[in-house]
Design a protein around this motif. Structure first.
Motif, PDB file in Angstrom:
ATOM      1  N   PRO A  59     -66.977 -56.123  66.841  1.00  0.00           N
ATOM      2  CA  PRO A  59     -66.465 -57.327  66.345  1.00  0.00           C
ATOM      3  C   PRO A  59     -65.020 -56.952  65.933  1.00  0.00           C
ATOM      4  N   TRP A  60     -64.291 -55.812  66.156  1.00  0.00           N
ATOM      5  CA  TRP A  60     -62.918 -55.485  65.964  1.00  0.00           C
ATOM      6  C   TRP A  60     -62.101 -56.594  66.665  1.00  0.00           C
ATOM      7  N   ASP A  61     -62.440 -56.757  67.922  1.00  0.00           N
ATOM      8  CA  ASP A  61     -61.652 -57.563  68.834  1.00  0.00           C
ATOM      9  C   ASP A  61     -62.671 -58.687  69.308  1.00  0.00           C
ATOM     10  N   GLY A  62     -62.720 -59.562  68.627  1.00  0.00           N
ATOM     11  CA  GLY A  62     -63.814 -60.674  68.731  1.00  0.00           C
ATOM     12  C   GLY A  62     -63.862 -61.712  69.817  1.00  0.00           C
ATOM     13  N   GLY A  63     -64.579 -62.873  69.551  1.00  0.00           N
ATOM     14  CA  GLY A  63     -64.748 -64.085  70.348  1.00  0.00           C
ATOM     15  C   GLY A  63     -66.348 -64.228  70.770  1.00  0.00           C
ATOM     16  N   PHE A  64     -66.526 -64.667  71.760  1.00  0.00           N
ATOM     17  CA  PHE A  64     -67.958 -64.815  72.216  1.00  0.00           C
ATOM     18  C   PHE A  64     -68.303 -63.289  72.986  1.00  0.00           C
ATOM     19  N   SER A  65     -69.614 -62.962  72.647  1.00  0.00           N
ATOM     20  CA  SER A  65     -70.172 -61.711  73.115  1.00  0.00           C
ATOM     21  C   SER A  65     -71.381 -62.192  74.119  1.00  0.00           C
TER      22      SER A  65
END
Length: 548
Positions: A141-147
């Motif tokens: 979650p540190w460098d996020g967006g959609f996984s």
């Protein structure tokens, strides 16, 4: 050596991941940092009331589309309103009362010119329609967006995470923490055979030929990054917890292959609830229930929809961050991320520069969980064991108004600062009343560091301004210099800010003495064996014997 390597590995992972996104050290701030991190004139004049977010997720194309209807109250009449949405997503159109509005875009910030007169006190709505291929998380979650992942059966396994980066990475909103929406609706359409789990309570499931829509309702205020979409081949189980405010629904959504192990492993969740209601007061979101939701990344504190990806291990991915052994008594992600329901989701920073309010108290909550179930000595071992992870690289508080967090020391240093404060007070019931009082005083509120400092000082009846200045705004660790000859103890603090003078306890041959060092040398009588002289380990200070 194995223990050292494990700690080094953990630090390497955290620091490398943080350097890409959340908790990144920055010396330069752009116009976009200011537009994202400040209360601009185009934000200040209107107050958020309600979001009606509708989103369709197409995992095969990594594509999303939808709309957000924003209900707001006019505070001061203006005609230009700022909404945030990050490329490569784009706004298709914005409407108010059925009329299309002009939009001027500055990369992430979009300035909407309203045609309707905005009268003070009026409640109005705009609807923002948008679509595109959202940013893929580089290191959630540190460098996020959609996984965008697949489960072991080849089915789509999708989730969002966006703290620091901003919720506008995947949906249009007023993307600043100072103004939490009062409540919201979340409607997520996914391919048939998959389920979405979002915040709040599930109100409806609508089946179509090829898709299923899940409608969720959030009744409490919620911060933007706390909103989430989680899509997978989920199964559900749950329980009812007899809490301080009555019966609390606790629901768990996991991949179907993990159901049996989750039923055993998630027993940490009601244990967490019992300990944290004791220390912090009632769970803040009874109306919206509590959920743990399995995701393809480590985890995050999404409100009433806490995400979990610790691979059903005790500790942090099977490691004890403290090296004390106590860290393997519980699942780090369940305890830590759920602790954020009190510190992050109930009490929320107004500016991300004050992110320590979230992370210091929540990292400290791990220690309180250990304390509740295993005792004070075990809890001391745990929190003191994490000191080796402190960097003292930069201050815990970041730069204001530019979307900038402080040092990652807000985790382990922050926890040890709070542990120190507990021992400065030397009154566990008072300390517990302060923790519970914070959650009552700032219930569902956004706050500043100044408010937290002021509340604690008043409740403790001690001026703690120099204490917070030392630990939050400098990287200096106080040094207790001392000389002890078996009859007298001479002592002073060095490496301190003006006015720093916290008391500390010392002992020799079982005799305890409380001293209050300052920058000037002081002397106290203390008779005993010099070889048995000790400084209480619970105070986060350094110490140095000197020759007089």
């Amino acid at each position: 050596m194995k223990h050292f390597l494990a700690l080094f590995f953990f630090l390497f992972i955290c620091i490398s991941s943080h350097s890409q996104g959340l908790l990144q050290a920055k010396d330069y701030f752009s116009e976009q940092d200011t537009l994202r991190g400040s209360i601009t004139p185009e934000r200040a004049w209107w107050d958020l009331n309600f979001y009606d977010l509708k989103i369709s997720v197409q995992p095969d194309k990594k594509f999303i589309s939808g709309s957000n209807t924003i209900t707001y109250t006019v505070l001061t009449p203006q005609q230009i309103l700022q909404v945030d949405l990050q490329p490569p997503l784009h706004i298709e159109k914005v409407t108010q009362d059925g009329e299309k509005l002009d939009v001027r875009s500055n990369i992430n910030a979009h300035f909407i010119t309203l045609k309707k007169e905005q009268k003070k006190g009026a409640k109005n709505k705009i609807t923002v329609f948008y679509s595109g291929i959202p940013r893929t998380a580089k290191n959630a979650p540190w460098d996020g967006g959609f996984s965008w992942e697949k489960d072991s059966n080849g089915k789509d396994f999708v989730a969002t995470s966006c703290q620091g980066l901003g919720a506008s990475v995947w949906w249009p909103n007023k993307d600043h923490m100072y103004d939490e929406v009062d409540s919201m609706a979340i409607s997520v359409t996914v391919p048939k055979g998959l389920m979405d789990v979002s915040n709040g309570r599930l109100k409806a499931v609508i089946e179509d030929e090829t898709t299923t829509t899940y409608e969720w309702e959030v009744l409490n205020p919620i911060n933007n990054y706390g909103v989430n979409v989680n899509v997978g081949d989920y199964v559900h189980f749950g329980e009812q917890y007899p809490g301080e405010k009555g019966v609390l629904d606790m629901d768990y959504y996991v991949l179907k292959d993990n159901l049996e192990k989750a039923k055993t492993h998630f027993k940490d969740a009601p244990k967490m609830m019992k300990a944290f209601e004791h220390w912090f007061g009632p769970y803040p979101f009874y109306e919206d229930s509590f959920k743990l939701v399995e995701v393809p990344y480590l985890g995050m504190e999404h409100q009433s929809s806490v995400t979990y990806g610790n691979q059903y291990n005790k500790g942090y991915l099977g490691r004890d961050l403290s090296g004390s052994g106590w860290g393997l008594k519980f699942d780090y992600i369940i305890i830590h991320e759920a602790g954020h329901e009190w510190f992050a989701n109930n009490i929320t920073y107004k500016d991300i520069a004050d992110m320590w309010i979230h992370e210091s108290f929540t990292t400290y909550s791990e220690n309180l969980f250990v304390d509740y179930y295993y005792g004070k000595e075990a809890a001391q071992d745990y929190v003191i064991g994490t000191r080796k992870l402190i960097q003292n690289d930069r201050p815990i508080i970041g730069a204001y108004h530019v979307n900038n967090e402080g040092s990652s020391d807000m985790y382990f240093k922050g926890a040890n600062v709070l542990h120190t404060l507990r021992h400065v007070l030397n009154d566990d019931e008072k300390w517990r009343s302060i923790l519970r009082g914070l959650n009552k005083e700032f219930y569902h509120a956004t706050v500043t560091t100044a408010q937290i400092e002021s509340y604690i000082s008043k409740a403790a009846k001690i001026d703690l301004s120099a204490f917070f200045e030392q630990y939050l705004r400098t990287i200096e660790v106080p040094v207790l210099e001392y000389h002890y000859d078996g009859k007298k103890l001479k002592y002073r603090y060095t490496h301190i800010v003006a006015g720093f003078a916290i008391p500390v306890s010392v002992s020799t041959a079982g005799k305890e003495l409380w001293i209050t060092p300052t920058a000037e040398w002081k002397t106290s009588k203390l008779k005993g064996d010099t070889s048995s002289f000790k400084i209480n380990r619970n105070f986060y200070i350094n110490h140095k014997a000197v020759v007089q």
